[in-house]
Motif scaffolding. Sequence first.
Motif, PDB file in Angstrom:
ATOM      1  N   LYS A  75       0.858  -1.182   0.000  1.00 30.42           N
ATOM      2  CA  LYS A  75       0.000   0.000   0.000  1.00 30.42           C
ATOM      3  C   LYS A  75       0.894   1.230   0.000  1.00 30.42           C
ATOM      4  O   LYS A  75       1.857   1.312   0.772  1.00 30.42           O
ATOM      5  N   ASP A  76       0.604   2.188  -0.895  1.00 31.46           N
ATOM      6  CA  ASP A  76       1.411   3.399  -0.956  1.00 31.46           C
ATOM      7  C   ASP A  76       0.903   4.428   0.050  1.00 31.46           C
ATOM      8  O   ASP A  76      -0.053   4.182   0.809  1.00 31.46           O
ATOM      9  N   ASP A  77       1.548   5.604   0.066  1.00 29.01           N
ATOM     10  CA  ASP A  77       1.194   6.632   1.054  1.00 29.01           C
ATOM     11  C   ASP A  77      -0.227   7.141   0.892  1.00 29.01           C
ATOM     12  O   ASP A  77      -0.813   7.687   1.829  1.00 29.01           O
ATOM     13  N   GLY A 122      -2.700   5.208   0.226  1.00 33.52           N
ATOM     14  CA  GLY A 122      -3.618   4.131   0.583  1.00 33.52           C
ATOM     15  C   GLY A 122      -4.021   3.246  -0.569  1.00 33.52           C
ATOM     16  O   GLY A 122      -4.916   2.406  -0.439  1.00 33.52           O
ATOM     17  N   GLN A 123      -3.344   3.384  -1.715  1.00 37.70           N
ATOM     18  CA  GLN A 123      -3.660   2.583  -2.895  1.00 37.70           C
ATOM     19  C   GLN A 123      -2.795   1.325  -2.925  1.00 37.70           C
ATOM     20  O   GLN A 123      -1.602   1.362  -2.596  1.00 37.70           O
ATOM     21  N   GLU A 145       0.915  -5.623   2.260  1.00 38.46           N
ATOM     22  CA  GLU A 145      -0.358  -5.210   2.844  1.00 38.46           C
ATOM     23  C   GLU A 145      -1.277  -6.437   2.953  1.00 38.46           C
ATOM     24  O   GLU A 145      -1.439  -7.178   1.982  1.00 38.46           O
TER      25      GLU A 145
END
Length: 395
Positions: free
Chosen positions: A99-101, A103-104, A334
């Motif tokens: 998960k990136d910053d 939230g994706q 994640e």
Amino acid sequence: MIKKYREQFNKDFSEEKYQQFLSGLGQGYPDLAFRVAETPIFIPADLKEMLVTAGNEIIEFIKDSAFKALTRDAIPLVWEVPNENDHPHFLAFDFGICKDDAGQLVPMLIELQGFPSLYGFQLHLAEQYIKGFELDQTLTPLFNGLDRDTYIELLREVIVGKHQPHEVALMDLDAIHQKTAIDFFITADLLGIKILSLTDIFKEGDQLFYRENGVNVRLKRIYNRLIFDEVAEEPEIFMDCFDPRAELDVEWVTHPNWFYRISKYTMPFLKSKFVPETWFLNTLDTLPENLHDYVLKPLFSFAGMGVIIDVSRADIDKIEDPENWILQKKVQYEPAVISPSGGVKAEIRLLYLWPDGQEPRLCINLARLSRGKMIGVRYNKDFDWVGGTVGLMEP
């Protein structure tokens, strides 16, 4: 990941359905020697698009004219095989789902291989999930508009080539007893090729043969599943059959050298937002202060053997051959696949086929679920909703 399918699957799931699914999966084939997860992964369109983009970036790097020169030291001299061809026939890229910053969900490259994977089994597995759990019939594990028939035809083109099926053999060490033997049998059923152990093959002059019904049959093409690491401790085995490192009049699918060229050795050269920072250990003048954020991997090992997860300075000081190790920033998986008892971490392997004279094609995928520190059997003992699986996508 695709919410509507995940919620419906979990609602309808039962242990009885799972056991019936496993029974159908293995019917007519050797017993499964690895755990198959309770669920497929439902890959959403945006994640699929990122996986395709990440794969394309790696493909462009491998296709570059400088790639062979860059990876010339990847092949151990003791295992170098002559008559290497221009490109591998198979590519496998493993991505952890993170998960990136924002939230994706995003893919991050873990490893890559210029070596075949479970091309037959994954198609069978997807079909059994769809049938056994009564899933939407339009869901598919395939990319690029492929369907079952066109995928099998492409697989035939790459593995069998211009030869007759009986002139082609899937070869491994003690093939029918390998953990992946079910894939071997499914592939043989699909394509009509032979399954041979290394010791089933013998050499006359520069040609290879196997015996069937008392007759010597010429072998013209080898679908190679043998990893030299598996025979490193017993090189005398070649005295009883043939040595792949000899000058031979045979076609390799894929040539054994590509196993080393496209491997952990390639990771430090890749620069992408989908690739974690990676260095050859011997090129680092100064080690990162936050070593706990990195993993240490030996170049010449497979199936996670020798990987040091919680790295310390003492671990690095013990290494006598730093040129054969990489230091790679940890990927934070994640727990994106929701099981009845919580989130599960996922890894998706993109599988490509590269026919002679054509471009590589992304075809199908393999996925694995984990609750342990790493993906793999030894890290997931006694857990459920873990193991081998497949990603299903909307067309």
